[in-house]
Design a protein around this motif. Sequence first.
Motif, short mmCIF file in Angstrom:
data_model
loop_
_atom_site.label_atom_id
_atom_site.label_comp_id
_atom_site.label_asym_id
_atom_site.label_seq_id
_atom_site.Cartn_x
_atom_site.Cartn_y
_atom_site.Cartn_z
N HIS A 209 28.58 35.56 50.46
CA HIS A 209 29.12 36.55 51.40
C HIS A 209 28.49 37.93 51.23
CE1 HIS A 209 32.30 34.01 53.15
NE2 HIS A 209 32.35 33.44 51.95
N GLY A 210 27.38 37.99 50.48
CA GLY A 210 26.62 39.23 50.36
C GLY A 210 27.25 40.28 49.48
N LEU A 211 28.12 39.88 48.55
CA LEU A 211 28.78 40.83 47.65
C LEU A 211 28.12 40.83 46.28
CD1 LEU A 211 32.53 40.12 48.52
CD2 LEU A 211 31.04 41.92 49.43
N SER A 212 28.24 41.92 45.58
CA SER A 212 27.66 42.05 44.25
C SER A 212 28.45 41.24 43.23
CB SER A 212 27.65 43.53 43.82
OG SER A 212 27.35 43.66 42.45
N THR A 213 27.75 40.50 42.38
CA THR A 213 28.43 39.71 41.35
C THR A 213 28.85 40.57 40.16
OG1 THR A 213 26.29 39.14 40.36
CG2 THR A 213 27.19 37.59 41.96
N SER A 214 28.39 41.80 40.11
CA SER A 214 28.73 42.67 38.98
C SER A 214 29.83 43.67 39.33
CB SER A 214 27.49 43.44 38.51
OG SER A 214 26.97 44.25 39.54
N SER A 215 30.29 43.64 40.58
CA SER A 215 31.27 44.64 41.02
C SER A 215 32.72 44.16 40.96
CB SER A 215 30.95 45.09 42.46
OG SER A 215 29.67 45.69 42.51
N SER A 216 32.93 42.89 40.70
CA SER A 216 34.30 42.37 40.67
C SER A 216 35.00 42.73 39.36
CB SER A 216 34.30 40.85 40.83
OG SER A 216 34.02 40.48 42.16
N ILE A 217 36.24 43.14 39.47
CA ILE A 217 37.08 43.41 38.29
C ILE A 217 37.55 42.07 37.73
CG2 ILE A 217 39.27 44.37 37.51
CD1 ILE A 217 38.92 46.55 39.66
N VAL A 218 37.35 41.88 36.43
CA VAL A 218 37.73 40.62 35.77
C VAL A 218 38.75 40.91 34.68
CG1 VAL A 218 36.92 38.64 34.46
CG2 VAL A 218 35.45 39.64 36.24
N HIS A 219 39.89 40.23 34.74
CA HIS A 219 40.89 40.30 33.68
C HIS A 219 40.95 38.94 33.00
CE1 HIS A 219 42.09 44.02 35.56
NE2 HIS A 219 42.58 43.41 36.64
N ARG A 220 40.82 38.91 31.68
CA ARG A 220 40.91 37.65 30.93
C ARG A 220 42.34 37.48 30.44
NH1 ARG A 220 36.38 34.94 29.92
NH2 ARG A 220 34.43 35.95 30.51
N LEU A 221 42.97 36.38 30.85
CA LEU A 221 44.38 36.17 30.59
C LEU A 221 44.63 34.77 30.03
CD1 LEU A 221 45.77 37.58 33.99
CD2 LEU A 221 45.59 38.81 31.81
N PRO A 222 45.75 34.56 29.33
CA PRO A 222 46.11 33.22 28.86
C PRO A 222 46.39 32.31 30.06
CG PRO A 222 47.37 34.91 27.71
CD PRO A 222 46.70 35.59 28.86
N PRO A 223 46.09 31.01 29.96
CA PRO A 223 46.30 30.08 31.09
C PRO A 223 47.73 29.56 31.18
CG PRO A 223 45.24 28.92 29.31
CD PRO A 223 45.37 30.36 28.86
N SER A 224 48.70 30.43 30.92
CA SER A 224 50.11 30.07 31.04
C SER A 224 50.82 31.17 31.80
CB SER A 224 50.75 29.89 29.66
OG SER A 224 50.79 31.14 28.97
N MET A 225 51.95 30.84 32.40
CA MET A 225 52.66 31.83 33.20
C MET A 225 53.18 32.99 32.34
SD MET A 225 55.74 31.20 35.92
CE MET A 225 56.45 32.56 36.87
N ASP A 226 53.84 32.67 31.23
CA ASP A 226 54.39 33.72 30.37
C ASP A 226 53.28 34.56 29.75
OD1 ASP A 226 56.94 32.90 30.95
OD2 ASP A 226 57.17 31.71 29.11
N GLY A 227 52.21 33.90 29.29
CA GLY A 227 51.11 34.63 28.68
C GLY A 227 50.41 35.54 29.66
N ALA A 228 50.15 35.01 30.87
CA ALA A 228 49.48 35.82 31.89
C ALA A 228 50.35 36.99 32.31
CB ALA A 228 49.14 34.95 33.10
N TYR A 229 51.65 36.76 32.44
CA TYR A 229 52.58 37.84 32.80
C TYR A 229 52.56 38.95 31.76
CZ TYR A 229 57.01 40.37 33.08
OH TYR A 229 57.96 41.37 33.11
N SER A 230 52.69 38.58 30.50
CA SER A 230 52.74 39.56 29.42
C SER A 230 51.46 40.39 29.34
CB SER A 230 53.00 38.85 28.09
OG SER A 230 53.01 39.76 27.02
N ASP A 231 50.31 39.71 29.37
CA ASP A 231 49.04 40.43 29.24
C ASP A 231 48.72 41.26 30.47
OD1 ASP A 231 48.94 39.05 26.87
OD2 ASP A 231 46.89 38.32 27.12
N MET A 232 49.03 40.73 31.66
CA MET A 232 48.77 41.49 32.88
C MET A 232 49.66 42.72 32.96
SD MET A 232 46.66 41.21 35.46
CE MET A 232 46.38 42.79 36.29
#
Length: 337
Positions: A209-232
């Motif tokens: 789609h013509g977008l930069s691959t370096s411009s996206s914000i990336v958050h690394r989170l646990p792959p669980s609902m509680d873990g992702a909620y807490s870290d986010m």
Amino acid sequence: MKITAKELAAKLNLSPAAVSIALNGRHGVSTETRKRVLDAAEKYGYDFTRISEKKRASGTVYFCIYKKHGAVVGDTPFFSQVSEGIASGCKKAEFRMKVTYLYEDSELEREIEEIQFSDCVGMILLGTEMTPEDYTHFSHLPFPVIFLDTSMEGIACDCVLMDNVLGAFQAVSHLIKRTRCQPGYLHSFYPISNFNERQDGFYKALRTHGLSTSSSIVHRLPPSMDGAYSDMLELLKAGTPTASAYFADNDWIALGAMKAFKKMGYRIPDDVAVVGFDDIPFCTVIEPSLTTIRVPKQSMGEAAVSRLMTRLEQPGAPMEKIRLGTELVRRRSVAAK
């Protein structure tokens, strides 16, 4: 009384794996060792009909769940639906099915050996948390092994999995078309092969789609609902920059992040749009309901059994990596336009 393969191994001071390989005519032992095992088997009265019975594909299909860290694999809807598919396939093929867990610990080899000397005619191995290095534990087995939910890149083996790249591409393309913005990425910090492939699909969609691959914000989170909620939630409280739309590696991450966003006053999808992956039942319970990628879970299980049947009937057939297609399910976490 006739001697068993396990007893034969002890008598010859060989590993059970080596004896099994020799008795079943598989590659992996020297000609000398093979002859020694076969001569001893005949001398001590080993029942060779056990081998012929296995080759006639009668017995039990073992559905083995391999657990490394347990952060991704558990008693989830994904597991139950895949298991239903395997059970359905086994019933049609008139096989028994047994479910067992294998853990990456000191008991692993013993557990594999017990399966090896059971009535197992083939194994379907849920390898979600596996890496190619783990393949060595299963490379010597005298029956077919079908790897499920992993691609085992670089290894010639039979695999059945979802098309992770396609699914992520579908999800991110949908986000871009609906929001007309640079999507962010809620990326699992557990590096399993499925998530790595979804990452490839994420960046493929950006490039398409013509977008930069370096411009996206990336958050690394646990792959669980509680873990992702807490870290986010911690990231949001710290004032971490956020995107207006996110693709998540799985639904649990998406649901946890959505909960954190709502806690901090964000409106979904007006302020933040979110797309998940897997289509678990919780997607329709949460408000707003989660747009996601539907995975053909039961079909994956059935396809694994079908591939196992082919391998039993045609041992010399080329190995295959079978990828099943995915489907975008539109719900309310992304605005309709």
